[in-house]
Design a protein around this motif. Structure first.
Motif, PDB file in Angstrom:
ATOM      1  N   GLY A   1     -61.696  40.661 -57.854  1.00 18.63           N
ATOM      2  CA  GLY A   1     -63.039  39.336 -58.035  1.00 18.63           C
ATOM      3  C   GLY A   1     -61.939  38.570 -57.279  1.00 18.63           C
ATOM      4  O   GLY A   1     -62.221  37.415 -56.005  1.00 18.63           O
ATOM      5  N   LEU A   2     -60.731  38.357 -57.809  1.00 23.02           N
ATOM      6  CA  LEU A   2     -59.586  37.023 -57.928  1.00 23.02           C
ATOM      7  C   LEU A   2     -59.485  37.680 -56.144  1.00 23.02           C
ATOM      8  O   LEU A   2     -59.315  36.197 -55.689  1.00 23.02           O
ATOM      9  N   VAL A   3     -59.498  38.491 -55.451  1.00 21.79           N
ATOM     10  CA  VAL A   3     -58.891  38.441 -54.099  1.00 21.79           C
ATOM     11  C   VAL A   3     -60.252  38.224 -53.541  1.00 21.79           C
ATOM     12  O   VAL A   3     -60.095  37.045 -52.390  1.00 21.79           O
ATOM     13  N   ARG A   4     -61.672  38.162 -53.081  1.00 16.02           N
ATOM     14  CA  ARG A   4     -62.332  37.385 -53.220  1.00 16.02           C
ATOM     15  C   ARG A   4     -62.756  36.286 -52.908  1.00 16.02           C
ATOM     16  O   ARG A   4     -63.053  35.212 -51.880  1.00 16.02           O
ATOM     17  N   VAL A   5     -62.259  35.604 -54.590  1.00 23.28           N
ATOM     18  CA  VAL A   5     -62.739  34.233 -54.608  1.00 23.28           C
ATOM     19  C   VAL A   5     -61.125  33.550 -53.753  1.00 23.28           C
ATOM     20  O   VAL A   5     -61.391  32.438 -53.365  1.00 23.28           O
ATOM     21  N   ALA A   6     -59.897  34.046 -53.663  1.00 17.92           N
ATOM     22  CA  ALA A   6     -58.804  33.461 -52.701  1.00 17.92           C
ATOM     23  C   ALA A   6     -59.216  33.554 -51.276  1.00 17.92           C
ATOM     24  O   ALA A   6     -58.815  32.616 -50.666  1.00 17.92           O
ATOM     25  N   LEU A   7     -60.385  34.178 -50.908  1.00 17.35           N
ATOM     26  CA  LEU A   7     -60.723  34.149 -49.627  1.00 17.35           C
ATOM     27  C   LEU A   7     -61.622  33.573 -49.180  1.00 17.35           C
ATOM     28  O   LEU A   7     -61.662  33.179 -48.045  1.00 17.35           O
ATOM     29  N   ASN A   8     -62.667  32.876 -49.983  1.00 16.44           N
ATOM     30  CA  ASN A   8     -63.160  32.599 -50.251  1.00 16.44           C
ATOM     31  C   ASN A   8     -63.742  31.473 -51.646  1.00 16.44           C
ATOM     32  O   ASN A   8     -64.009  31.729 -52.318  1.00 16.44           O
ATOM     33  N   LYS A   9     -64.045  30.135 -50.687  1.00 16.25           N
ATOM     34  CA  LYS A   9     -63.716  28.533 -51.487  1.00 16.25           C
ATOM     35  C   LYS A   9     -64.544  28.664 -52.253  1.00 16.25           C
ATOM     36  O   LYS A   9     -64.662  27.765 -53.181  1.00 16.25           O
ATOM     37  N   GLY A  10     -65.706  28.545 -51.577  1.00 16.42           N
ATOM     38  CA  GLY A  10     -66.902  28.725 -52.241  1.00 16.42           C
ATOM     39  C   GLY A  10     -67.105  29.736 -53.895  1.00 16.42           C
ATOM     40  O   GLY A  10     -68.364  29.026 -54.747  1.00 16.42           O
ATOM     41  N   LEU A  11     -66.904  31.052 -54.083  1.00 21.91           N
ATOM     42  CA  LEU A  11     -66.983  31.624 -55.052  1.00 21.91           C
ATOM     43  C   LEU A  11     -66.678  30.977 -55.902  1.00 21.91           C
ATOM     44  O   LEU A  11     -66.532  31.087 -57.357  1.00 21.91           O
ATOM     45  N   ALA A  12     -65.294  30.168 -55.694  1.00 19.06           N
ATOM     46  CA  ALA A  12     -64.001  30.274 -57.376  1.00 19.06           C
ATOM     47  C   ALA A  12     -65.128  28.219 -58.250  1.00 19.06           C
ATOM     48  O   ALA A  12     -64.932  29.250 -59.053  1.00 19.06           O
ATOM     49  N   GLU A  13     -66.391  28.295 -56.939  1.00 16.44           N
ATOM     50  CA  GLU A  13     -67.168  26.714 -58.204  1.00 16.44           C
ATOM     51  C   GLU A  13     -67.867  27.830 -58.339  1.00 16.44           C
ATOM     52  O   GLU A  13     -68.635  27.588 -59.767  1.00 16.44           O
ATOM     53  N   ASP A  14     -68.632  28.963 -58.004  1.00 17.63           N
ATOM     54  CA  ASP A  14     -69.697  29.586 -58.938  1.00 17.63           C
ATOM     55  C   ASP A  14     -69.211  30.591 -60.057  1.00 17.63           C
ATOM     56  O   ASP A  14     -69.158  30.120 -60.665  1.00 17.63           O
ATOM     57  N   VAL A  15     -68.006  30.928 -60.068  1.00 13.29           N
ATOM     58  CA  VAL A  15     -67.122  31.775 -60.904  1.00 13.29           C
ATOM     59  C   VAL A  15     -67.256  30.922 -62.105  1.00 13.29           C
ATOM     60  O   VAL A  15     -67.220  30.759 -63.380  1.00 13.29           O
TER      61      VAL A  15
END
Length: 213
Positions: free
Chosen positions: A193-207
């Motif tokens: 999940g952290l790798v996916r967040v690093a690759l996709n900025k939009g996921l950080a806000e979703d989290v």
């Protein structure tokens, strides 16, 4: 750790914590076939190509029956190329088809088709993984990140990309601290999940949004 930090870690797991092995349909166990499938997936993911394309190509190879080193080695070069094409892995398909065949034969000849034998040999396991054609430092990192749940001696295996994701969502940039936030079985999911967040900025806000709810 604070309740906020624990909530963030939980949100990462729930929002985007599917491992790449799970996405590729691999039922990961400490047995030869699924470990080999993760090696193939790691090879594909380490190329300069979108992760979803690499996963689709791995699925296509497995759907074509190439789930073990023996089946991969016995397949023709054209069959491997065709399967990679089914997954839209076309930029590197010919070279990758050759590397997969050579790597499968190496695994059969040197380790009897069983990556657990590689694990038990002395020396650095990451360096031994890089003996396989197409597996460089990044491929070895992906493999160990994915299998740490069934190879616990290498846990916590939280690489720089995952730590970048941790920093992006406000989690500690420390493998030891992150390891304390989840149980052993969920550590691969947190790391993915952290790798996916690093690759996709939009996921950080979703989290962060889910953690606040």
């Amino acid at each position: 750790m604070s309740a906020k930090t624990e909530a963030l870690a939980r949100a990462v797991v729930e929002e985007c914590g599917q491992t790449y092995a799970e996405q590729a349909g691999i039922r990961l166990k400490d047995t030869p076939a699924p470990l080999y499938q993760v090696l193939v997936l790691s090879h594909l993911l380490s190329a300069r190509i979108k992760a979803d394309v690499a996963v689709a190509a791995a699925r296509a190879l497995f759907d074509a029956g190439m789930r073990t080193p023996r089946r991969m080695a016995d397949a023709t070069w054209q069959q491997r190329v065709d399967a990679l094409g089914e997954g839209h892995y076309r930029r590197y398909d010919e070279r990758t088809a050759t590397q997969l065949g050579d790597g499968a034969r190496l695994l059969l000849d040197r380790y009897g088709g069983d990556l657990r034998r590689l694990r038990e040999e002395p020396g650095d396991v990451g360096e031994r993984l890089q003996e396989f054609p197409g597996i460089g430092p990044l491929g070895a990192t992906i493999f160990l990140r994915e299998v740490q749940g069934v190879w616990p001696r290498y846990a916590p295996y939280i690489d720089g990309k995952a730590l970048d994701g941790a920093q992006r969502v406000g989690l500690p940039r420390s493998p030891r601290a992150l390891n304390r936030l989840v149980g052993q079985r969920e550590l691969p999911r947190l790391t993915a999940g952290l790798v996916r967040v690093a690759l996709n900025k939009g996921l950080a806000e979703d989290v962060r949004s889910q953690a606040r709810n």
